[in-house]
Design an enzyme around this catalytic site. Structure first.
Site, short mmCIF file in Angstrom:
data_model
loop_
_atom_site.label_atom_id
_atom_site.label_comp_id
_atom_site.label_asym_id
_atom_site.label_seq_id
_atom_site.Cartn_x
_atom_site.Cartn_y
_atom_site.Cartn_z
N CYS A 50 0.81 -1.33 -0.01
CA CYS A 50 -0.02 -0.01 0.02
C CYS A 50 0.87 1.09 0.13
CB CYS A 50 -1.15 0.00 1.52
SG CYS A 50 -1.73 -1.48 1.73
N TRP A 97 -3.79 -1.82 -1.54
CA TRP A 97 -3.81 -2.94 -2.23
C TRP A 97 -4.40 -3.96 -1.37
CZ3 TRP A 97 -1.53 -7.87 -2.21
CH2 TRP A 97 -2.00 -8.63 -3.59
N GLY A 112 0.93 -3.97 4.80
CA GLY A 112 1.72 -5.26 5.17
C GLY A 112 0.42 -6.07 5.44
N GLU A 169 0.07 -8.84 -18.35
CA GLU A 169 -0.05 -7.91 -17.16
C GLU A 169 -0.59 -6.67 -17.45
OE1 GLU A 169 3.34 -6.55 -14.64
OE2 GLU A 169 4.39 -6.65 -16.06
N HIS A 200 7.82 -30.39 -27.90
CA HIS A 200 7.68 -31.09 -26.78
C HIS A 200 6.33 -30.91 -26.03
CE1 HIS A 200 11.70 -32.75 -27.14
NE2 HIS A 200 12.28 -31.35 -27.31
C1 AGP Z 1 6.81 -6.77 -13.63
O1 AGP Z 1 6.28 -5.73 -14.87
C2 AGP Z 1 5.93 -7.06 -12.60
N1 AGP Z 1 5.38 -5.45 -12.12
C3 AGP Z 1 6.33 -7.81 -11.43
O2 AGP Z 1 6.58 -9.05 -12.05
C4 AGP Z 1 7.68 -7.24 -10.85
O3 AGP Z 1 8.75 -7.33 -11.76
C5 AGP Z 1 7.88 -8.27 -9.73
O4 AGP Z 1 6.77 -7.95 -8.63
C6 AGP Z 1 9.19 -8.03 -8.81
O5 AGP Z 1 9.26 -6.60 -8.44
P1 AGP Z 1 10.60 -6.01 -7.79
O6 AGP Z 1 11.73 -6.10 -9.07
O7 AGP Z 1 10.28 -4.78 -7.38
O8 AGP Z 1 11.15 -7.06 -7.02
#
Ligand code: AGP
Length: 617
Positions: A2, A75, A100, A497, A513
């Site tokens: 959040c 979130w 959190g 995404e 495969h």
């Molecule tokens: C990537 O476009 C996504 N938003 C997500 O997969 C992101 O890469 C992942 O949550 C890791 O985030 P970070 O690099 O801040 O650890």
């Protein structure tokens, strides 16, 4: 994940909190709320379901000015995204917001209900608010309110399990802002006669660049006159403020339609800034200071574990091909969320590298802590200074990509790969698996990357047109070989995404495969086939797809007539070396995902269900 903002000082208006939350909205955007406390001890709380914009109409109900206040954009973890579940939550004289997860909230909630507390939300956060109020109310009324709050906070956090960054107000202490940190980020800003609290520095840079990152098990008591910092037992903690280099203009879209498009176009600069100061071109050497060499001689490293999530995981997968080639050591790339389920085989000569743009991804944080506790030397390849993962690692190597606001990671991906390639060269240099002239040749390729990426950005208009053709696909496959397989994985993630179209990536050789059963005239396959060492075999795979009626959207070397003849549509990137090639093919895939999402009208910078930093496991 959040967004949290807080203020204490001579006075802030509702817009201070609202604008601060706007800068943090990428961290979570399914409901929001603001609480303001005036000097007479009156608290006003306004909350709204959905995007932050829905809260704007309620700002007029808040006081024009307040000495203390907190704001939150959510979130959802526990409880649906509704106004009732929006933070802040109130219990008696106390108002609290949270970033959190409180893992033991159920037994605590039952005990509080048995004491007569009633709950109006489904959240774990409301449990913390009532628990704090219960501890506060249990203390002798004769104690000064501030002392009661201090003791009540220590008592409360001692009972909680999980990850929490709290912002807290109390009507009986209308001059104090309380900030608590365990496991979720919390940064403190220092202004003139005022202090700020936020879950990310993006919300602070327009007010101050003097920041201090709380660490786990710390509580900050903030007043306009100054701050007190203690641990969870009340022992004082000393921490200096540091100056961050990010500016307000970096937070703005700079004329681009979306942050993501801006960040795609910032890739040349992000790569160049990542290279800066780390290459000694004349000597054919990499500056190894950043890679923890002071604490662990790179020469002694005999194995690498790259640990990450999502796009950062794919940057590691891509870099693996180069690090193994340069340094001749085994490189494992692990999904952080799976890493801890393996029996650890690390030794003191294992270098465990956490790759994370935000530096706050809980899966990656917990995994690198596990690696460190198992005896590995740990390095964070990160973009945000002072992050939780940086604190958890022995050493930190920043990618200097600048703030990445779009939830879909783009410039960070390219900068991460750049940094990891230099790590591979540093290892090769110290292990003497490459001669200086060989390292020098690779360095000369690395410095070309920004210009080639810039050139590929010129494909945007052509790709926007292709998006009009492919935006209604129900599913798209991506294939590539070697490093291009990692690029294919990244391209598939971006598409799904951003546009919510199902997309999968396969190593091109893997198609036969099983996945080839998917091929028919309704399925489009994005085929990465630049003129490299894998080209001939990839062409064979493309012909196998063609023979089954599949539609081919090929990304290859410009002017490649053979590939163009096979493809339904073709995107040509300039001829490059194998070092530059994956950077060149990544750009069209990022642009394809972007333009398809724009054509579909999805929320490009804040796709549904996602958040920029996933700080829960
Ligand atoms: C990537 O476009 C996504 N938003 C997500 O997969 C992101 O890469 C992942 O949550 C890791 O985030 P970070 O690099 O801040 O650890």
């Amino acid at each position: 994940m959040c967004g949290v903002i807080g203020y204490v000082g001579l006075g802030a208006n509702p817009d201070f909190f609202f604008n601060g939350l706007k800068r943090l909205e990428y961290r979570g955007y399914d409901s929001a709320g603001i609480a303001m406390l005036t000097s007479d001890g009156t608290i006003s709380v306004e909350r709204a379901e959905g995007k932050l914009a829905n809260l704007q109409s309620k700002l007029a109900r808040l006081p024009a000015k307040a000495t203390v206040g907190i704001g939150h954009t959510r979130w959802a973890t526990h409880g649906r995204p509704t106004e009732n579940n929006a933070h802040p939550h109130r219990s008696g004289d106390i108002v609290l917001l949270h970033n959190g997860i409180i893992e033991n909230y159920r037994p605590l909630k039952e005990a509080l209900m048995a004491k007569g507390y009633t709950f109006t939300s489904e959240t774990d956060t409301e449990v913390a608010a009532h628990l704090l109020n219960a501890e506060y109310s249990a203390l002798p009324a004769s104690l000064p309110a501030f002392e009661k709050m201090q003791k009540a906070i220590y008592k409360t956090v001692a009972q909680l399990k999980g990850a929490f960054a709290f912002g807290i107000l109390c009507t009986k202490t209308p001059d104090v802002l309380y900030a608590v940190r365990l496991g979720s980020p919390m940064v403190i800003g220092e202004g003139e006669g005022e202090y700020y609290m936020a879950s990310g520095i993006t919300a602070l840079v327009e007010h101050t660049r003097r920041v201090m990152f709380l660490e786990d098990h710390e509580v900050a008591f903030l007043r306009s006159s100054g701050l007190t910092l203690t641990d969870f037992q009340g022992a004082p903690v000393k921490r200096d403020f540091q100056k961050v280099e990010w500016s307000v203009s970096m937070m703005e879209k700079g004329g681009y339609r979306h942050f993501m498009l801006k960040e795609i176009h910032e890739q040349p600069q992000a790569i160049a800034q990542t290279l800066q100061g780390r290459l000694e071109r004349e000597a054919g050497r990499v500056n190894i200071v950043d890679y923890g060499a002071a604490a662990l001689p790179l020469k002694s490293i005999d194995r690498l574990q790259i640990i990450a999530c999502g796009t950062s995981f794919y940057s590691g997968l891509l870099a693996k091909f180069f690090i193994e080639k340069f340094a001749r050591i085994p490189v494992e790339v692990d999904l952080a969320s799976e890493y801890r389920y393996r029996v650890s085989t690390v030794t003191k000569n294992t270098l465990a590298v956490a790759v994370s743009q935000s530096g706050e991804t809980m899966d990656t944080l917990q995994a690198i802590k596990f690696a460190r506790s198992s005896g590995a030397f740990t390095l964070g390849v990160l973009n945000v200074p002072g992050s939780s993962i940086a604190v958890a690692c022995h050493a930190e190597s920043l990618i200097h990509a600048g703030p990445e606001i779009g939830v879909a990671s783009t410039k960070a991906f390219s900068a991460q790969v750049t940094n990891l390639m230099m790590l591979g060269l540093a290892l090769a240099q110290e292990r003497e698996t490459m001669k200086p002239n060989e390292i020098g040749q690779v360095i000369e390729e690395l410095v070309k990357i920004p210009a080639f990426v810039e050139q590929c950005l010129g494909l945007s208009d052509a790709i926007e047109k292709l998006a009009n053709k492919y935006h209604s696909e129900r599913s798209i496959l991506f294939i590539g070989r070697g490093p291009q397989w990692a690029v294919a994985l990244e391209g598939a993630l971006k598409l799904k995404e951003l546009s919510y179209i199902h997309a999968e990536a396969y190593a091109a050789g893997e198609l036969k495969h099983g996945p080839i059963a998917l091929i028919d005239e309704d399925l489009t396959v994005v085929c990465l086939a630049p003129r490299d060492e894998y080209y001939e075999k990839t062409i064979s795979n493309i012909e196998e797809i063609k023979a089954r009626g599949g539609k081919i959207l090929a990304v290859g070397t410009e002017g490649d007539k053979d590939l163009m003849a096979l493809a339904d549509d073709f995107i040509g990137v300039p001829p490059t070396s194998s070092i530059v090639s994956p950077f060149a093919t990544t750009v069209p895939l990022h642009l394809l995902a972007y333009w398809i999402a724009v054509r579909k009208g999805t929320d490009v910078d804040q796709p549904r269900n996602l958040a920029k930093s996933v700080t829960v496991e």
